[in-house]
Design a protein around this motif. Structure first.
Motif, mmCIF file in Angstrom:
data_model
loop_
_atom_site.group_PDB
_atom_site.id
_atom_site.type_symbol
_atom_site.label_atom_id
_atom_site.label_comp_id
_atom_site.label_asym_id
_atom_site.label_seq_id
_atom_site.Cartn_x
_atom_site.Cartn_y
_atom_site.Cartn_z
ATOM 1 N N ASP A 54 -32.721 -45.627 10.529
ATOM 2 C CA ASP A 54 -31.428 -45.386 11.163
ATOM 3 C C ASP A 54 -30.483 -44.843 10.087
ATOM 4 O OD1 ASP A 54 -29.553 -45.618 13.428
ATOM 5 O OD2 ASP A 54 -28.529 -46.983 12.044
ATOM 6 N N PHE A 55 -30.128 -43.582 10.214
ATOM 7 C CA PHE A 55 -29.313 -42.927 9.185
ATOM 8 C C PHE A 55 -27.949 -43.601 9.056
ATOM 9 C CE2 PHE A 55 -32.359 -39.448 9.875
ATOM 10 C CZ PHE A 55 -32.688 -39.168 8.552
ATOM 11 N N ARG A 56 -27.410 -44.071 10.177
ATOM 12 C CA ARG A 56 -26.096 -44.719 10.141
ATOM 13 C C ARG A 56 -26.160 -45.990 9.290
ATOM 14 N NH1 ARG A 56 -21.121 -44.670 13.116
ATOM 15 N NH2 ARG A 56 -19.884 -46.256 12.043
ATOM 16 N N THR A 57 -27.217 -46.765 9.500
ATOM 17 C CA THR A 57 -27.387 -47.989 8.708
ATOM 18 C C THR A 57 -27.500 -47.651 7.221
ATOM 19 O OG1 THR A 57 -28.530 -49.043 10.556
ATOM 20 C CG2 THR A 57 -28.875 -50.002 8.367
ATOM 21 N N LEU A 58 -28.295 -46.653 6.966
ATOM 22 C CA LEU A 58 -28.518 -46.227 5.574
ATOM 23 C C LEU A 58 -27.209 -45.786 4.920
ATOM 24 C CD1 LEU A 58 -31.111 -46.010 3.879
ATOM 25 C CD2 LEU A 58 -31.298 -43.628 4.616
ATOM 26 N N ARG A 59 -26.468 -44.932 5.610
ATOM 27 C CA ARG A 59 -25.251 -44.377 5.026
ATOM 28 C C ARG A 59 -24.150 -45.438 4.928
ATOM 29 N NH1 ARG A 59 -23.672 -39.754 8.709
ATOM 30 N NH2 ARG A 59 -21.879 -39.666 7.319
ATOM 31 N N GLU A 60 -24.049 -46.279 5.971
ATOM 32 C CA GLU A 60 -22.935 -47.213 6.031
ATOM 33 C C GLU A 60 -23.123 -48.414 5.103
ATOM 34 O OE1 GLU A 60 -21.860 -48.057 10.024
ATOM 35 O OE2 GLU A 60 -20.454 -49.653 9.489
ATOM 36 N N HIS A 61 -24.381 -48.839 4.936
ATOM 37 C CA HIS A 61 -24.603 -50.090 4.218
ATOM 38 C C HIS A 61 -25.313 -49.933 2.873
ATOM 39 C CE1 HIS A 61 -23.148 -52.361 7.660
ATOM 40 N NE2 HIS A 61 -23.893 -51.569 8.426
ATOM 41 N N TYR A 62 -25.785 -48.744 2.561
ATOM 42 C CA TYR A 62 -26.527 -48.575 1.294
ATOM 43 C C TYR A 62 -26.083 -47.360 0.472
ATOM 44 C CZ TYR A 62 -29.713 -51.957 3.412
ATOM 45 O OH TYR A 62 -30.234 -53.072 3.992
ATOM 46 N N MET A 63 -25.559 -46.360 1.129
ATOM 47 C CA MET A 63 -25.320 -45.102 0.420
ATOM 48 C C MET A 63 -23.842 -44.709 0.377
ATOM 49 S SD MET A 63 -28.559 -42.868 1.775
ATOM 50 C CE MET A 63 -28.177 -41.519 0.684
ATOM 51 N N GLY A 64 -22.986 -45.708 0.295
ATOM 52 C CA GLY A 64 -21.558 -45.422 0.289
ATOM 53 C C GLY A 64 -21.124 -44.532 -0.850
ATOM 54 N N ASN A 65 -21.746 -44.718 -2.001
ATOM 55 C CA ASN A 65 -21.359 -43.923 -3.180
ATOM 56 C C ASN A 65 -22.454 -42.940 -3.578
ATOM 57 O OD1 ASN A 65 -18.826 -45.279 -3.594
ATOM 58 N ND2 ASN A 65 -20.034 -47.050 -4.294
ATOM 59 N N ALA A 66 -23.173 -42.477 -2.620
ATOM 60 C CA ALA A 66 -24.317 -41.616 -2.941
ATOM 61 C C ALA A 66 -23.874 -40.301 -3.576
ATOM 62 C CB ALA A 66 -25.117 -41.333 -1.679
ATOM 63 N N HIS A 67 -24.724 -39.809 -4.463
ATOM 64 C CA HIS A 67 -24.572 -38.461 -5.017
ATOM 65 C C HIS A 67 -25.588 -37.559 -4.317
ATOM 66 C CE1 HIS A 67 -22.512 -39.425 -9.112
ATOM 67 N NE2 HIS A 67 -22.015 -40.158 -8.124
ATOM 68 N N TYR A 68 -25.246 -36.278 -4.240
ATOM 69 C CA TYR A 68 -26.157 -35.321 -3.605
ATOM 70 C C TYR A 68 -26.477 -34.242 -4.624
ATOM 71 C CZ TYR A 68 -24.935 -37.792 0.614
ATOM 72 O OH TYR A 68 -24.766 -38.784 1.542
ATOM 73 N N THR A 69 -27.714 -34.267 -5.117
ATOM 74 C CA THR A 69 -28.137 -33.321 -6.155
ATOM 75 C C THR A 69 -29.369 -32.583 -5.654
ATOM 76 O OG1 THR A 69 -27.406 -34.966 -7.780
ATOM 77 C CG2 THR A 69 -28.675 -33.078 -8.602
ATOM 78 N N GLY A 70 -29.234 -31.287 -5.463
ATOM 79 C CA GLY A 70 -30.358 -30.523 -4.918
ATOM 80 C C GLY A 70 -30.775 -31.125 -3.589
#
Lengths: 333, 285
Positions: A114-130
């Protein structure tokens, strides 16, 4: 005037001459012509007839009976697509200008991402590289990398940057759930970063004759080592039923690495490489012409690679990703 | 071309011009408008057709007894699949054909008569083509490659259509003085005697070369290719050449080139028509 006419005659003669010399033009919108062509191509070149356990001759009888002269293109597409889907293979597709056929192997298992779960609860400060979305987890003790598609090329500089960022972590999680595949050239680029020595990980064989068991010799597939930045701590690779094609290939090859663990659900399969072709009516198709084998010569990867640790997503609690949590637990314990 | 060869409105004649024997070393620069039609049975039963151009750079030694021509040709065509008509939703797939061709041709004059109207030449031509085709609709089979080499028997008949006398043409109020000029009209036919081709294996490409450490695209597609000695090739050329007094020249030509390369498993067929314009730069003044 005679000279002029001679020149015109010669030009006219040669401007259509090759049509006389070549075989006839096979362009045709006739449903039977296109059915026969497609059936024959799959019969002569598809690589997984035996594994699928499908009686291709019986399928011809069954689906040819559904054809009739003058049938609409839409109806013809439906018949051909249904015939191809009997192979239960998402590397087998029919492509018309108005539709594309899929088997949808990911729907044969539960959804585990579930992308929402991933983004909301684990990837709040994610970086996007390539092609990677990445972040720290568990108080910076774990690095998390999500690779969404093997169609996105992996650049050495990108990997250098990401792995340098997580060099002090205790383990890495590589999330390949819902990664539908792409270029297998990206597999060694990633895996050599986790590898200490040149390692034989799989074999491939390609169909090379009209009989369904005709294959060329086993070709070894190696993962080499990387001279620059690498990562030698535990790596958890997350997979599910929507991990297909190159991702299945990747999952199979990780079986040769003691520091890599597969967590989640069985992959969707699709180990062979699909080749494309075209029908007399201009539609295109593709299907696998090779098999990927494990080191014992088994071709089960086409139906999916099982995880080392089976975990499913619990859809009653969308604040937690159980598969990711299990990966964290494996690293920290 | 016919217009260039016809000389209207003769009104008077001057003294006849005597040309020197031909002894030229020419640099050839050619470009063209072309129409290509090809079909690769390994991936499609359909013809792909479309227009394009080429650039040829060559060297020619030419005298009354023999001619030697060699050069390199780069060809490119944009093509569309010749699909059947549809009143529902017509499929259109496009391809790009590009090719590199090297050729050497030697022709001996069988009738070396400087004053004769006709020359008959016989010899041989060696042509090698490396084709590269791109067809994005074919997924992993997008890239098509074939190598075709042909040793050909070549025959050429050449007609001297020089204007040997100065003429004056009157057109309305204009008086045009037409000086003597050397011109030839020639027809050459090359017929394949030995035809070789390098075509894909049973399946269009092969999984084996992708071994994890050798992942170059060309090894991916090349490894199962093999040579066959079969097929045929025909090439004809109708050319009109006009030389200036310096020995430089220009040429208009219509070229038809057709080849059939069966390989071991699936045939490749191609025909190209070209209207060529060539500049001849004489280096032997």
């Amino acid at each position: 005037m005679r000279r002029f006419l001679t020149i015109i005659f010669l030009i006219a003669l040669f401007s259509s001459c090759e049509k006389v010399l070549f075989e006839k033009d096979y362009a045709s919108s006739d449903p039977f012509d296109n059915f026969e062509y497609l059936w024959n191509e799959v019969d002569k070149k598809y690589s997984y007839h035996d594994l699928k356990g499908v009686d291709w001759d019986a399928i011809k009888v069954e689906y040819k009976a559904k054809l009739h002269p003058g049938m609409s293109e839409d109806s013809l597409f439906n018949v051909l697509a249904a015939m191809l889907n009997k192979l239960r293979d998402d590397h087998v597709n029919l492509v018309a200008p108005f539709n594309i056929s899929f088997y949808n192997v990911d729907l044969t298992g539960p959804s585990n991402l579930d992308f929402r779960t991933l983004r909301e609860h684990y990837m709040g400060n994610a970086h996007y590289t390539g092609p990677f979305a990445h972040t720290f987890l568990a108080d910076n003790r774990i690095g998390y990398m999500r690779y969404g598609s093997f169609t996105s090329d992996v650049d050495e500089k990108v990997l250098d940057h990401v792995l340098t960022r997580y060099k002090d972590t205790e383990g890495l999680i590589l999330d390949l759930r819902a990664n539908g595949g792409g270029s297998i050239f990206n597999i060694p680029k990633i895996l050599e970063r986790f590898n200490q020595q040149n390692t034989l990980v799989a074999y491939t064989i390609t169909r090379n004759g009209p009989n369904k068991g005709d294959f060329g010799p086993r070709e070894p597939f190696y993962i080499g080592t990387h001279n620059g930045i690498s990562y030698n701590k535990p790596v958890m690779v997350l997979i599910d039923r929507a991990s297909y094609s190159a991702t299945t290939f990747f999952a199979l090859t990780t079986k040769s690495f003691p520091n890599i663990t597969l967590i989640g659900d069985t992959t969707g399969g699709g180990g062979g490489i699909p080749a494309g072709g075209q029908l007399p009516n201009g539609w295109t198709y593709r299907f696998s012409i090779s098999q990927v084998l494990d080191l014992n010569g088994n071709n089960y990867a086409e139906e999916g690679v099982e995880p080392d640790i089976a975990v499913n997503f619990d859809w009653s609690d969308l604040t937690k990703d159980e598969i990711l949590e299990r990966a964290i637990e494996e690293i920290l314990n | 071309m016919a217009l260039l060869m016809s000389v209207p409105f003769y009104s008077n004649a001057q003294a006849e011009q005597t040309f020197k024997p031909i002894n030229q070393k020419n640099i050839l620069v050619t470009t063209s408008l072309s129409f290509a039609r090809y079909r690769d049975f390994a991936t499609s039963p359909l013809f792909y057709e479309g227009g394009g151009t080429n650039l040829y750079l060559g060297w020619q030694t030419l005298n009354d007894n023999w001619e030697l021509t060699m050069g390199v040709d780069f060809l490119v065509n944009l093509t569309l699949a010749n699909t059947p008509k549809s009143d529902f939703y017509e499929a259109n797939t496009f391809g790009v054909y590009s090719g590199l061709e090297g050729s050497v041709s030697y022709l001996r004059n069988l009738t070396p008569d400087f004053n004769g109207k006709y020359d008959f030449k016989l010899g041989g031509t060696l042509i090698g083509n490396q084709n590269m085709r791109i067809n994005p609709a074919l997924d992993n089979s997008t890239l098509g490659l074939e190598t075709i080499v042909n040793l050909m028997l070549s025959g050429k008949v050449q007609r001297d259509i020089s204007r040997r006398e100065e003429t004056v043409s009157n057109f309305l109020f204009l008086t045009i003085r037409n000086r003597p000029v050397r011109r030839t009209l020639a027809f050459q036919l090359d017929t394949g005697v030995l035809s070789f081709n390098r075509r894909p294996g049973y399946n269009f490409f092969y999984d084996g070369p992708v071994d994890g450490t050798n992942t170059t695209m060309f090894s991916y597609v090349w490894d199962q290719y093999s040579w066959s000695m079969n097929g045929w090739r025909l090439r004809s050329k109708l050319e009109f050449t006009q030389f200036s007094s310096s020995g430089n020249g220009r040429r208009l030509a219509y070229v038809w080139d057709a080849m059939h390369a069966p390989g071991k498993h699936a045939a490749y067929q191609m025909g190209i028509h070209r209207i060529e314009y060539t500049i001849l730069i004489n280096n032997n003044r």
